[in-house]
Design a protein around this motif. Structure first.
Motif, PDB file in Angstrom:
ATOM      1  N   LEU A  97     -30.497 -37.595 -35.914  1.00  0.00           N
ATOM      2  CA  LEU A  97     -31.085 -38.522 -34.955  1.00  0.00           C
ATOM      3  C   LEU A  97     -31.350 -37.851 -33.608  1.00  0.00           C
ATOM      4  CD1 LEU A  97     -32.021 -41.391 -34.297  1.00  0.00           C
ATOM      5  CD2 LEU A  97     -29.655 -41.925 -33.651  1.00  0.00           C
ATOM      6  N   PHE A  98     -30.381 -37.129 -33.119  1.00  0.00           N
ATOM      7  CA  PHE A  98     -30.528 -36.458 -31.831  1.00  0.00           C
ATOM      8  C   PHE A  98     -30.700 -34.942 -31.962  1.00  0.00           C
ATOM      9  CE2 PHE A  98     -28.068 -40.338 -30.941  1.00  0.00           C
ATOM     10  CZ  PHE A  98     -28.892 -40.921 -29.992  1.00  0.00           C
ATOM     11  N   VAL A 145     -33.782 -32.902 -31.239  1.00  0.00           N
ATOM     12  CA  VAL A 145     -34.942 -33.602 -31.781  1.00  0.00           C
ATOM     13  C   VAL A 145     -35.804 -34.088 -30.623  1.00  0.00           C
ATOM     14  CG1 VAL A 145     -35.663 -35.635 -33.098  1.00  0.00           C
ATOM     15  CG2 VAL A 145     -33.707 -34.267 -33.876  1.00  0.00           C
ATOM     16  N   GLU A 159     -39.457 -38.926 -30.982  1.00  0.00           N
ATOM     17  CA  GLU A 159     -39.060 -39.187 -32.362  1.00  0.00           C
ATOM     18  C   GLU A 159     -37.749 -39.967 -32.404  1.00  0.00           C
ATOM     19  OE1 GLU A 159     -37.656 -36.744 -36.363  1.00  0.00           O
ATOM     20  OE2 GLU A 159     -38.931 -35.734 -34.892  1.00  0.00           O
ATOM     21  N   THR A 160     -36.793 -39.541 -31.586  1.00  0.00           N
ATOM     22  CA  THR A 160     -35.516 -40.262 -31.519  1.00  0.00           C
ATOM     23  C   THR A 160     -35.727 -41.694 -31.042  1.00  0.00           C
ATOM     24  OG1 THR A 160     -34.240 -38.243 -31.118  1.00  0.00           O
ATOM     25  CG2 THR A 160     -33.247 -40.317 -30.416  1.00  0.00           C
ATOM     26  N   ARG A 181     -37.080 -43.920 -33.811  1.00  0.00           N
ATOM     27  CA  ARG A 181     -36.053 -44.257 -34.793  1.00  0.00           C
ATOM     28  C   ARG A 181     -35.069 -45.270 -34.216  1.00  0.00           C
ATOM     29  NH1 ARG A 181     -33.410 -39.299 -37.840  1.00  0.00           N
ATOM     30  NH2 ARG A 181     -33.012 -40.955 -39.377  1.00  0.00           N
ATOM     31  N   GLU A 182     -34.700 -45.094 -32.956  1.00  0.00           N
ATOM     32  CA  GLU A 182     -33.775 -46.039 -32.325  1.00  0.00           C
ATOM     33  C   GLU A 182     -34.376 -47.436 -32.239  1.00  0.00           C
ATOM     34  OE1 GLU A 182     -30.763 -44.503 -29.223  1.00  0.00           O
ATOM     35  OE2 GLU A 182     -32.621 -43.411 -28.794  1.00  0.00           O
ATOM     36  N   ASP A 235     -25.104 -36.019 -37.359  1.00  0.00           N
ATOM     37  CA  ASP A 235     -25.912 -34.894 -36.899  1.00  0.00           C
ATOM     38  C   ASP A 235     -25.112 -33.621 -37.157  1.00  0.00           C
ATOM     39  OD1 ASP A 235     -27.912 -36.591 -36.105  1.00  0.00           O
ATOM     40  OD2 ASP A 235     -27.977 -35.924 -34.020  1.00  0.00           O
ATOM     41  N   LYS A 261     -24.416 -39.502 -26.636  1.00  0.00           N
ATOM     42  CA  LYS A 261     -25.680 -40.221 -26.843  1.00  0.00           C
ATOM     43  C   LYS A 261     -25.541 -41.257 -27.952  1.00  0.00           C
ATOM     44  CE  LYS A 261     -28.856 -36.657 -25.169  1.00  0.00           C
ATOM     45  NZ  LYS A 261     -29.809 -35.569 -25.537  1.00  0.00           N
ATOM     46  N   THR A 262     -24.822 -40.897 -28.991  1.00  0.00           N
ATOM     47  CA  THR A 262     -24.653 -41.833 -30.104  1.00  0.00           C
ATOM     48  C   THR A 262     -23.852 -43.057 -29.677  1.00  0.00           C
ATOM     49  OG1 THR A 262     -24.705 -39.968 -31.653  1.00  0.00           O
ATOM     50  CG2 THR A 262     -23.872 -42.048 -32.484  1.00  0.00           C
TER      51      THR A 262
END
Length: 339
Positions: A255-256, A263, A267-268, A271-272, A289, A311-312
């Motif tokens: 994701l990141f 990434v 794009e991230t 998806r988020e 990740d 970030k997650t």
């Protein structure tokens, strides 16, 4: 009689034209599509603040000694029927306060599984005796083959696989290759079948719903967790909310970071925007990740792991920093960070 799969794909397109939403699409025999209805099921939300992901050589006693709340693992220590975990071993995870999700690939066939016959291959390609659902090998993962997941034969095989993990006592399943619908709608896939993207997506939504119905209603496990991996794009085709209603959460990878490389932010963000629909419905998002290069928790490696986890968690998701070799053959313990 089984239809050749290229004909089945054509039949699928004409049948799907009269269907509404994912719940009414399924398969009858071989690779020939028909229309059936799966009972609606509402997924029990996946909850927790930590998880781990190990597919090879997982040791239930070692897992029980960790602080991870959710464990994604294979049904078997080595992927084979002989190495399958006992009900007592899975129960030991429950006694330690863990949820156990069994990894099952529903979009690709794996040549080392109990259901796969060597006679289905000539070299690394499907043989003349291969089932109609067997497609080309995944060039990135030798031994893994694209499956025409709309095939009744394939779906029955997977439903029997579900019976195994239910009998073992798993709390749910972690469904990999849900995003295989993108392969079968790619005109450059090199295979003999191409579906329209919306049709391929609806097939997969119907398949996930059928799995949920089979276990929650058919096997009497109403709280059984259904967690697809990397299938968030299906939400773009989930017009009636059937997919979101059915799943307990989602798992995603990269994701990141794609291994140790960030990434692209756009794009991230895209998806988020999809993942947040699931999170806002109270369902957990498991993010793996592969950011840990194995050099130890220091320097650039530490900064990258810390950035991924921060970030997650800021997004409201649950992180697991895995090793960048993608082997998933051990628990990645980082004292004080994930343990």
């Amino acid at each position: 009689m089984k239809l050749p799969c290229i004909l089945a794909a054509s039949a699928a397109l004409s049948l799907l034209a009269g269907c509404h939403g994912g719940a009414d699409i399924n398969i009858s025999t071989g690779c020939s599509p028909t229309s059936v209805t799966s009972a609606a099921t509402v997924g029990t939300p996946l909850t927790g603040t930590s998880f781990a992901y190990q597919l090879q050589g997982a040791d239930p006693s070692a897992i029980a000694a960790t602080h991870f709340q959710v464990m994604v693992m294979d049904y078997s220590a080595d992927g084979t029927a002989a190495g399958a975990y006992t009900a007592q071993q899975i129960a030991s995870l429950h006694h330690a306060g863990k949820l156990a999700l069994a990894y099952v690939s529903i979009g690709e066939a794996e040549s080392y599984r109990y259901y796969f016959s060597p006679s289905w291959l000539t070299g690394n390609a499907p043989s003349a005796s291969a089932p109609c659902w067997l497609g080309h090998v995944n060039p990135d993962w030798p031994g893994n083959f694209a499956a025409r997941y709309w095939s009744e034969d394939w779906q029955q095989l997977i439903l029997k696989y579900m019976d195994k993990v239910v009998a073992q006592g798993f709390d749910g399943v972690y469904l990999d290759k849900v995003d295989e619908f993108q392969y079968w709608s790619d005109p450059n896939n090199g295979d003999t079948t191409e579906l329209a993207p919306a049709d391929a997506a609806r097939y997969m939504i119907a398949f996930v719903r059928r799995i949920a119905d089979h276990v929650r209603n058919g096997s009497g496990k109403p709280g059984f967790l259904i967690v697809p991996q990397n299938g968030e794009d299906l939400l773009s085709y989930d017009a009636d909310g059937a997919f979101l209603q059915t799943v307990s959460g989602l798992g995603v990878e990269d994701l990141f970071y794609d291994a140790t490389v960030p990434v692209a932010a756009d794009e991230t963000a895209f998806r988020e925007s999809l993942l947040d629909r699931v999170a806002n419905a109270g369902r957990g998002i498991l993010v793996t990740d592969y950011v840990d290069d194995g050099s130890g928790y220091a320097g650039a490696n530490k900064a990258r792991i810390d950035d991924f986890i921060a970030k997650t968690r800021a997004a409201g998701y649950i992180p697991y920093a895995a090793r960048s070799d993608r082997a998933l053959d051990s628990l990645n313990i980082i004292p004080g960070v994930q343990e």
